[in-house]
Design a protein around this motif. Structure first.
Motif, PDB file in Angstrom:
ATOM      1  N   SER A  63     -46.994 115.861 -23.775  1.00 46.49           N
ATOM      2  CA  SER A  63     -45.983 115.019 -24.055  1.00 46.49           C
ATOM      3  C   SER A  63     -44.424 115.891 -23.946  1.00 46.49           C
ATOM      4  CB  SER A  63     -45.919 114.202 -25.202  1.00 46.49           C
ATOM      5  OG  SER A  63     -45.827 115.189 -26.471  1.00 46.49           O
ATOM      6  N   GLN A  64     -44.618 117.043 -24.236  1.00 43.47           N
ATOM      7  CA  GLN A  64     -43.217 118.001 -24.311  1.00 43.47           C
ATOM      8  C   GLN A  64     -43.192 118.887 -23.252  1.00 43.47           C
ATOM      9  OE1 GLN A  64     -40.806 117.625 -26.634  1.00 43.47           O
ATOM     10  NE2 GLN A  64     -42.172 115.745 -27.434  1.00 43.47           N
ATOM     11  N   LYS A  65     -44.017 118.894 -22.046  1.00 43.35           N
ATOM     12  CA  LYS A  65     -44.101 119.586 -20.776  1.00 43.35           C
ATOM     13  C   LYS A  65     -43.198 119.045 -19.891  1.00 43.35           C
ATOM     14  CE  LYS A  65     -46.714 122.699 -22.497  1.00 43.35           C
ATOM     15  NZ  LYS A  65     -46.783 124.018 -22.567  1.00 43.35           N
ATOM     16  N   SER A  66     -43.120 119.404 -18.766  1.00 45.31           N
ATOM     17  CA  SER A  66     -42.547 119.064 -17.475  1.00 45.31           C
ATOM     18  C   SER A  66     -43.264 117.836 -16.979  1.00 45.31           C
ATOM     19  CB  SER A  66     -42.326 120.316 -16.275  1.00 45.31           C
ATOM     20  OG  SER A  66     -43.455 120.268 -15.919  1.00 45.31           O
ATOM     21  N   GLN A  67     -42.236 117.063 -16.141  1.00 42.79           N
ATOM     22  CA  GLN A  67     -43.055 115.780 -15.465  1.00 42.79           C
ATOM     23  C   GLN A  67     -44.475 116.181 -14.457  1.00 42.79           C
ATOM     24  OE1 GLN A  67     -41.607 113.289 -17.618  1.00 42.79           O
ATOM     25  NE2 GLN A  67     -42.207 112.315 -15.654  1.00 42.79           N
ATOM     26  N   THR A  68     -43.907 117.445 -13.857  1.00 43.33           N
ATOM     27  CA  THR A  68     -45.159 117.851 -12.961  1.00 43.33           C
ATOM     28  C   THR A  68     -46.497 118.029 -13.913  1.00 43.33           C
ATOM     29  OG1 THR A  68     -43.451 118.695 -11.650  1.00 43.33           O
ATOM     30  CG2 THR A  68     -45.915 119.441 -11.339  1.00 43.33           C
ATOM     31  N   GLU A  69     -46.340 118.590 -14.960  1.00 46.56           N
ATOM     32  CA  GLU A  69     -47.565 118.799 -15.996  1.00 46.56           C
ATOM     33  C   GLU A  69     -47.911 117.675 -16.386  1.00 46.56           C
ATOM     34  OE1 GLU A  69     -48.310 123.158 -17.811  1.00 46.56           O
ATOM     35  OE2 GLU A  69     -46.203 122.743 -18.081  1.00 46.56           O
ATOM     36  N   LYS A  70     -47.068 116.565 -16.659  1.00 42.04           N
ATOM     37  CA  LYS A  70     -47.403 115.427 -17.406  1.00 42.04           C
ATOM     38  C   LYS A  70     -48.326 114.749 -16.266  1.00 42.04           C
ATOM     39  CE  LYS A  70     -43.580 114.493 -20.365  1.00 42.04           C
ATOM     40  NZ  LYS A  70     -42.429 113.851 -20.598  1.00 42.04           N
ATOM     41  N   HIS A  71     -47.887 114.645 -15.014  1.00 41.46           N
ATOM     42  CA  HIS A  71     -48.629 113.797 -13.956  1.00 41.46           C
ATOM     43  C   HIS A  71     -49.966 114.639 -13.572  1.00 41.46           C
ATOM     44  CE1 HIS A  71     -48.871 111.826 -10.278  1.00 41.46           C
ATOM     45  NE2 HIS A  71     -49.368 113.206  -9.491  1.00 41.46           N
ATOM     46  N   LEU A  72     -49.854 116.057 -13.536  1.00 40.26           N
ATOM     47  CA  LEU A  72     -51.190 116.683 -13.488  1.00 40.26           C
ATOM     48  C   LEU A  72     -52.264 116.569 -14.434  1.00 40.26           C
ATOM     49  CD1 LEU A  72     -49.776 120.106 -12.258  1.00 40.26           C
ATOM     50  CD2 LEU A  72     -51.023 118.167 -10.815  1.00 40.26           C
ATOM     51  N   SER A  73     -51.578 116.330 -15.865  1.00 38.26           N
ATOM     52  CA  SER A  73     -52.410 116.106 -16.993  1.00 38.26           C
ATOM     53  C   SER A  73     -53.131 114.826 -16.751  1.00 38.26           C
ATOM     54  CB  SER A  73     -51.775 116.223 -18.139  1.00 38.26           C
ATOM     55  OG  SER A  73     -52.665 115.784 -19.237  1.00 38.26           O
ATOM     56  N   GLU A  74     -52.492 113.828 -16.437  1.00 41.33           N
ATOM     57  CA  GLU A  74     -53.145 112.457 -16.087  1.00 41.33           C
ATOM     58  C   GLU A  74     -54.033 112.442 -14.773  1.00 41.33           C
ATOM     59  OE1 GLU A  74     -49.554 110.088 -15.139  1.00 41.33           O
ATOM     60  OE2 GLU A  74     -48.880 110.166 -17.321  1.00 41.33           O
ATOM     61  N   LYS A  75     -53.723 113.253 -13.900  1.00 44.83           N
ATOM     62  CA  LYS A  75     -54.658 113.100 -12.804  1.00 44.83           C
ATOM     63  C   LYS A  75     -55.935 114.133 -13.188  1.00 44.83           C
ATOM     64  CE  LYS A  75     -52.845 114.153  -8.455  1.00 44.83           C
ATOM     65  NZ  LYS A  75     -52.501 114.851  -7.147  1.00 44.83           N
ATOM     66  N   HIS A  76     -56.065 114.910 -13.958  1.00 43.30           N
ATOM     67  CA  HIS A  76     -57.257 115.612 -14.434  1.00 43.30           C
ATOM     68  C   HIS A  76     -57.901 114.759 -15.579  1.00 43.30           C
ATOM     69  CE1 HIS A  76     -57.057 119.801 -13.175  1.00 43.30           C
ATOM     70  NE2 HIS A  76     -55.847 119.818 -13.515  1.00 43.30           N
ATOM     71  N   SER A  77     -57.206 114.284 -16.338  1.00 39.50           N
ATOM     72  CA  SER A  77     -57.879 113.096 -17.398  1.00 39.50           C
ATOM     73  C   SER A  77     -58.715 112.241 -16.723  1.00 39.50           C
ATOM     74  CB  SER A  77     -56.824 112.941 -18.203  1.00 39.50           C
ATOM     75  OG  SER A  77     -57.241 112.078 -19.320  1.00 39.50           O
ATOM     76  N   ALA A  78     -57.857 111.618 -15.503  1.00 38.08           N
ATOM     77  CA  ALA A  78     -58.687 110.602 -14.875  1.00 38.08           C
ATOM     78  C   ALA A  78     -59.913 110.819 -14.323  1.00 38.08           C
ATOM     79  CB  ALA A  78     -57.702 109.849 -13.917  1.00 38.08           C
ATOM     80  N   LEU A  79     -59.705 112.118 -13.699  1.00 40.97           N
ATOM     81  CA  LEU A  79     -60.768 112.841 -12.822  1.00 40.97           C
ATOM     82  C   LEU A  79     -62.079 113.021 -13.918  1.00 40.97           C
ATOM     83  CD1 LEU A  79     -61.991 114.212 -10.207  1.00 40.97           C
ATOM     84  CD2 LEU A  79     -60.905 116.089 -11.112  1.00 40.97           C
ATOM     85  N   LEU A  80     -61.653 113.518 -15.077  1.00 38.35           N
ATOM     86  CA  LEU A  80     -62.579 113.804 -16.150  1.00 38.35           C
ATOM     87  C   LEU A  80     -63.286 112.605 -16.540  1.00 38.35           C
ATOM     88  CD1 LEU A  80     -64.021 115.989 -18.026  1.00 38.35           C
ATOM     89  CD2 LEU A  80     -62.126 115.654 -19.636  1.00 38.35           C
TER      90      LEU A  80
END
Length: 142
Positions: free
Chosen positions: A106-123
């Motif tokens: 939540s306190q990271k860049s927009q890019t890392e937030k987006h990548l985290s969402e992609k990883h979480s969905a994949l997981l």
């Protein structure tokens, strides 16, 4: 056994522990199909993404895009077979969610937030697919 607050604190501690240089909380499966060395989107270092846990750059610890060549079995550290240890699968799922869940970015860049969402969905998709015998079998034959 553990309260939800203690479990969350343990997850945060594991994430911080994994961030120390030379330490890796997670190991990658040798059958993960690593191809060419990828370059970090944040610091530009080449090759450092493929070593270690594969989710973070070893130089800047920025979350990296999901590896498109990695299958669900290698993501969850399972042998590529119909028989899967469900307890081990659940443990690995929780272990990875403690690293890449969007709440931790939540306190990271927009890019890392987006990548985290992609990883979480994949997981989530990998966990649901490998947990159920029918979907696991269909995934194996596809």
């Amino acid at each position: 056994m553990w309260s939800s607050g203690a479990r969350a604190l343990l997850c945060v501690w594991k994430v911080r522990f994994a961030g120390f240089p030379g330490r890796s909380l997670l190991s990658t499966n040798a059958a993960s199909g690593k191809s060419k060395a990828r370059q970090c989107w944040n610091c530009g270092s080449a090759g450092s993404v493929e070593s270690g846990d594969g989710f973070f750059c070893e130089h800047c610890r920025a979350l990296q895009p999901p590896d498109p060549t990695r299958d669900y079995f290698s993501l969850m550290n399972c042998h590529r077979s119909f028989k899967v240890d469900i307890v081990k699968l659940k443990h690995r799922y929780h272990q990875l969610q403690c690293l890449i869940h969007p709440d931790f970015f939540s306190q990271k860049s927009q890019t890392e937030k987006h990548l985290s969402e992609k990883h979480s969905a994949l997981l989530n998709d990998a966990y649901k697919t490998l947990q159920a015998p029918l979907s696991r079998g269909l995934y194996l034959v596809s």
